[in-house]
Structure formats: structure tokens, C-alpha cells
Design a protein around this motif. Structure first.
Motif, short mmCIF file in Angstrom:
data_model
loop_
_atom_site.label_atom_id
_atom_site.label_comp_id
_atom_site.label_asym_id
_atom_site.label_seq_id
_atom_site.Cartn_x
_atom_site.Cartn_y
_atom_site.Cartn_z
N HIS A 191 0.85 -1.20 0.00
CA HIS A 191 0.00 0.00 0.00
C HIS A 191 0.88 1.24 0.00
O HIS A 191 0.90 2.02 0.95
CB HIS A 191 -0.96 -0.01 1.20
CG HIS A 191 -2.25 0.69 0.92
ND1 HIS A 191 -2.71 1.77 1.65
CD2 HIS A 191 -3.18 0.49 -0.04
CE1 HIS A 191 -3.87 2.18 1.16
NE2 HIS A 191 -4.18 1.41 0.13
N ASN A 195 3.18 3.61 4.36
CA ASN A 195 2.41 3.07 5.49
C ASN A 195 3.42 2.67 6.58
O ASN A 195 4.57 2.37 6.28
CB ASN A 195 1.48 1.93 5.06
CG ASN A 195 2.24 0.74 4.57
OD1 ASN A 195 2.77 -0.03 5.36
ND2 ASN A 195 2.36 0.60 3.25
N HIS A 227 -2.67 0.59 13.17
CA HIS A 227 -2.24 0.11 11.83
C HIS A 227 -2.88 -1.27 11.63
O HIS A 227 -4.09 -1.40 11.65
CB HIS A 227 -0.70 0.14 11.79
CG HIS A 227 -0.09 -0.12 10.45
ND1 HIS A 227 -0.77 0.00 9.26
CD2 HIS A 227 1.18 -0.49 10.09
CE1 HIS A 227 0.04 -0.29 8.25
NE2 HIS A 227 1.23 -0.59 8.73
N HIS A 268 -9.32 6.81 6.36
CA HIS A 268 -7.95 6.45 5.99
C HIS A 268 -7.11 7.72 5.88
O HIS A 268 -7.63 8.78 5.52
CB HIS A 268 -7.93 5.71 4.65
CG HIS A 268 -6.62 5.05 4.36
ND1 HIS A 268 -5.58 5.72 3.75
CD2 HIS A 268 -6.17 3.79 4.59
CE1 HIS A 268 -4.55 4.89 3.63
NE2 HIS A 268 -4.88 3.72 4.13
N ARG A 277 -10.08 -1.97 -2.01
CA ARG A 277 -9.86 -3.25 -1.34
C ARG A 277 -11.09 -3.64 -0.55
O ARG A 277 -11.39 -4.83 -0.37
CB ARG A 277 -8.63 -3.17 -0.43
CG ARG A 277 -7.33 -2.86 -1.16
CD ARG A 277 -6.17 -2.63 -0.21
NE ARG A 277 -6.37 -1.49 0.66
CZ ARG A 277 -5.55 -1.12 1.64
NH1 ARG A 277 -4.44 -1.84 1.88
NH2 ARG A 277 -5.79 -0.06 2.38
N PHE A 345 -2.62 -10.40 7.69
CA PHE A 345 -2.20 -9.14 7.07
C PHE A 345 -0.66 -9.17 6.93
O PHE A 345 -0.10 -8.88 5.87
CB PHE A 345 -2.67 -7.98 7.97
CG PHE A 345 -2.56 -6.59 7.40
CD1 PHE A 345 -1.71 -6.27 6.35
CD2 PHE A 345 -3.33 -5.56 7.95
CE1 PHE A 345 -1.63 -4.97 5.86
CE2 PHE A 345 -3.25 -4.26 7.46
CZ PHE A 345 -2.38 -3.96 6.41
N ARG A 349 1.69 -8.74 3.72
CA ARG A 349 2.50 -7.52 3.63
C ARG A 349 4.00 -7.83 3.60
O ARG A 349 4.80 -7.04 3.09
CB ARG A 349 2.13 -6.58 4.79
CG ARG A 349 2.67 -5.16 4.72
CD ARG A 349 2.35 -4.43 3.42
NE ARG A 349 0.97 -4.17 3.12
CZ ARG A 349 0.27 -3.09 3.50
NH1 ARG A 349 0.85 -2.16 4.21
NH2 ARG A 349 -1.00 -2.94 3.13
C1 MLT Z 1 -2.21 -0.17 4.75
O1 MLT Z 1 -2.65 -0.98 3.94
O2 MLT Z 1 -1.02 -0.15 5.10
C2 MLT Z 1 -3.18 0.72 5.44
O3 MLT Z 1 -4.24 1.05 4.63
C3 MLT Z 1 -2.53 1.92 6.09
C4 MLT Z 1 -1.86 2.91 5.19
O4 MLT Z 1 -1.87 2.83 3.98
O5 MLT Z 1 -1.31 3.87 5.77
#
Ligand code: MLT
Length: 389
Positions: A191, A195, A227, A268, A277, A345, A349
Motif C-alpha cells: 500500500h 504506510n 495500523h 484512511h 480493497r 495481514f 505484507r
Molecule cells: C495499509 O494498507 O497499510 C493501510 O491502509 C494503512 C496505510 O496505507 O497507511
């Protein structure tokens, strides 16, 4: 053409101590977050990628183009050949205290992986981590929830099918679980560069810490309730609302706000429209669990919370974000304990952050890499105060 001297942002004093909100600090090659359109990966809007095989999207993150059929087959084979955690990592997981949060287990597991398998080559470590993290996360679910011993990977399966196999969620339908997890995995991969978890991971790697240590730090950032951990609170909130009648949900939201409670899953830092999403997950919900009462509540919130929040001047984005309905879908396909949602998540990520670290360490500045992060803090309130008379 980029104008190297172009002024991108003015840093006035009132912007200090605002969490670097909106400050440009670098470039990102993996994804872009447009306030209205939401996230795209390497130029592809997320909605165009979500039906692809997860490995194709991982390939896109690392190589910046979608693979041909042959490239995808070779990439999947390469990832399969890397699967398999050392026994000592699994033993370490089995000895962790159950009171620890699953994210604390994930951080511990990443450090154990680093201690036993790091190569020191960011790309090599990124590929190993992408291939092996599903086994780590599945082991965390199984051992901490008491479902049983970790299950070894089946290298004939792709990343997510293998994850479903290694989870072996009691009572779950593998096809429905696989669909939700594959969607979740692709949507949460990246993202933008700023982030908190991605920024943290890149900052730590800028001191030339290895990928596992950098990702552990990134996961510590993701663990924060503002977060990644917001996704577990979100399902708890949907459960608390307890009705799918839009009028009742509206009253619930108004009361909650009057009592200074948070409305989870909305708003957000960057987005100013519904997060694509979330839009994609509402659609998957219609297919997978349209009649599920919690899904009905989440849909009612999509209408009622937006209505109420839109009427509040200081709310800059009243729309659903990525967390608004993700927990509802996971719950509907058998992953009912929301404490584990942030590790899912994190699993996803890990790919985006690893790809961004590979870019920053090995590709930026003609291969020299970005230097160690060292922003400036302005000294304030530091007058000498003597305790002597
Ligand atoms: C993300 O996916 O990391 C969250 O939406 C938070 C962001 O983008 O700051």
C-alpha cells in the motif's frame, strides 16, 4: 522528465510532529495509492489483479512486470523448492507462551528464521521468506489455537492452497477458505511506500540489517492497533453492532460517536473515497457468505456509517477501508478468532515490504541503494533547568 530541483512539499513549522503526514521522502516502484482510486500495483489497479494466481502478483512486486505463463510456472517451481522451515524454528514456535499475541509469535518466528536461514542477500532472503512464511503462520495458528502440530508443506500446491492445507482449519470448506485467503493475500500485499510497517521495515534495512530483522521491525509496526491490528478490532465492532437494520445501525453509530467511541473500518490517512480493497471484499462476500448475519451488518454499516460520518465536518474520509469487511469474510469461512487476523495481514505484507526493501537496497540510485535513514528533528524546550538554587 523529472526536475531534480522541483519543490514537492513545503515544510512549515505547523507540519512538525504530525507523523510525517504527506511528506514525500522517497520513491516507490511497487505500488501507488491514489486518494480517489485507491491502490494499484506497478500500474495495475488492484481490481485487475485480484483474480490472478497469488504468485503472479508476488512476481509483479519483485520484477515489476506480470509473468508470462512460462515465467509463472518457473517462479512457482522456484518458490516450491524453497519451502520447508528448519525444525528448530517449529520447535521454537511450540515453546512460545500462549499469552503472547499471534503477532508476537510472528515476530519471534521471523527472528528464528533469520537466525537459522538468512543468506544476507536481500533478494534471496525475500524469495525464501515469501515461500516459507505461510508455513510459519499456519504453525502459529495451529499450535497457539491448540488445533494440533504444524503440518508440513505440500510442494505440489501453490502458495495459498498450500497455506489452506497447512492450516487445516477445523470444520472449514477448503475452497471457500482458499478464495477468501487468496483475495486477502493479494489485496493486503502493498500500500505505497509510506504506510507505517513498510516505512519501518525500509528504515531498519537502511542500516543494512538483514531482511528478517527488518521484517520483524515492520511486523512490530503492523501490530499497532492504529495500523494492522485494527483489522481484529473491526470484526469485534461488527459483532457488537448486533443488527443489520440500517436504521438501527445508524442509531448505533450516532450513539457510539456521542460516547466518543471509534467507528472501526472507516476512514484512511490518504484515501478520500471507498477503498477498492473494501469494494472487492464486499463483492466476494456476496458470493461467499451473502446471507451471513455479520456480513449483513457490515453491509448496513457501509450505508449507515458513511451517512453519519459524512455529516461530520472534521471527518475527511467517511468511507470503508480495507478492514471494514475483511474480518467478516474470514469469520464466515471458519477463521473465527479475530486475534489472528493481523498475522494474515502480516503474511501478505511481508511480500510488499520485502519487494520495497529489495528496491531500496539493491536498485535505487543506480544500484548503490538509499543511504541510512536520518531525518532531522528540531530541538525544542531544552533550556537548562538547574535544580540547584
Ligand atoms: C495499509 O494498507 O497499510 C493501510 O491502509 C494503512 C496505510 O496505507 O497507511
Amino acid at each position: 522528465m523529472n526536475d531534480a530541483k522541483e519543490v514537492l512539499f513545503e515544510i512549515t513549522r505547523d507540519r512538525l510532529n504530525t507523523g510525517l503526514r504527506g511528506f514525500p521522502v522517497g520513491t516507490c516502484r511497487t505500488s501507488k495509492v491514489d486518494p480517489m482510486e485507491g491502490v494499484s500495483y506497478v500500474g495495475y489497479p488492484i481490481a485487475e489483479l485480484v483474480e490472478l494466481e497469488p504468485e503472479a502478483v508476488v512476481y509483479l512486486m519483485l520484477h515489476k512486470n506480470l509473468p508470462s505463463d512460462d515465467e509463472l510456472a518457473a517462479f512457482k517451481k522456484d518458490l516450491s523448492s524453497r519451502m520447508g522451515l528448519p525444525a528448530v524454528v517449529l520447535q521454537g514456535i511450540q515453546n512460545l507462551p500462549k499469552e503472547g499475541h499471534p503477532m508476537e509469535w510472528l515476530m519471534s518466528g521471523l527472528l528464528l528464521m533469520g537466525m537459522t536461514t538468512k543468506t544476507g542477500d536481500y533478494m534471496e532472503d525475500a524469495l525464501n521468506l515469501v515461500a516459507r512464511a505461510p508455513e510459519l503462520v499456519a504453525a502459529i495458528f495451529r499450535v497457539r489455537s491448540g488445533w494440533g502440530d504444524p503440518i508440513a508443506p505440500d510442494t505440489s500446491l501453490g502458495l495459498i492452497d498450500n497455506f489452506v492445507h497447512m492450516l487445516d482449519v477445523p470444520g472449514a470448506d477448503p475452497a471457500r477458505l482458499g478464495k477468501v485467503l487468496s483475495t486477502f493475500y493479494i489485496l493486503h500485499m502493498d500500500h505505497g511506500g509510506g504506510n507505517l510497517s513498510t516505512f519501518t521495515g525500509k528504515a531498519v534495512a537502511s542500516g543494512h540489517a538483514d531482511l528478517y530483522a527488518s521484517l520483524t521491525a515492520a511486523m512490530a509496526a503492523l501490530y499497532g492497533p492504529l495500523h494492522g491490528r485494527a483489522n481484529q478490532d473491526c470484526l469485534n465492532f461488527v459483532r457488537k453492532v448486533g443488527t443489520s437494520d440500517v436504521g438501527e445501525v445508524e442509531s448505533y453509530v450516532r450513539n457510539a460517536l456521542a460516547n466518543k467511541e471509534k467507528i472501526y473500518g472507516f476512514g484512511h490517512a490518504v484515501l478520500r473515497a471507498e477503498d477498492p480493497r473494501a469494494t472487492i471484499q464486499y463483492k466476494v462476500g456476496e458470493e461467499i457468505c451473502g446471507d451471513d448475519p455479520l456480513f449483513q451488518t457490515a453491509k448496513a454499516l457501509r450505508v449507515a456509517a458513511v451517512k453519519v460520518l459524512s455529516g461530520i465536518d472534521k471527518v475527511s474520509n467517511p468511507y470503508p477501508n480495507v478492514d471494514a469487511v475483511s474480518g467478516t469474510l474470514l469469520n464466515a469461512v471458519g477463521l473465527t478468532d479475530s486475534n489472528y487476523y493481523t498475522v494474515l495481514f502480516g503474511l501478505s505484507r511481508i511480500t510488499g515490504i520485502s519487494a520495497q526493501i529489495v528496491d531500496e537496497r539493491l536498485r535505487f540510485r543506480n544500484g548503490k541503494g538509499a543511504p541510512i535513514y536520518r531525518p532531522k528533528y528540531i530541538a525544542e524546550d531544552q533550556e537548562r533547568r538547574s535544580t540547584k538554587g
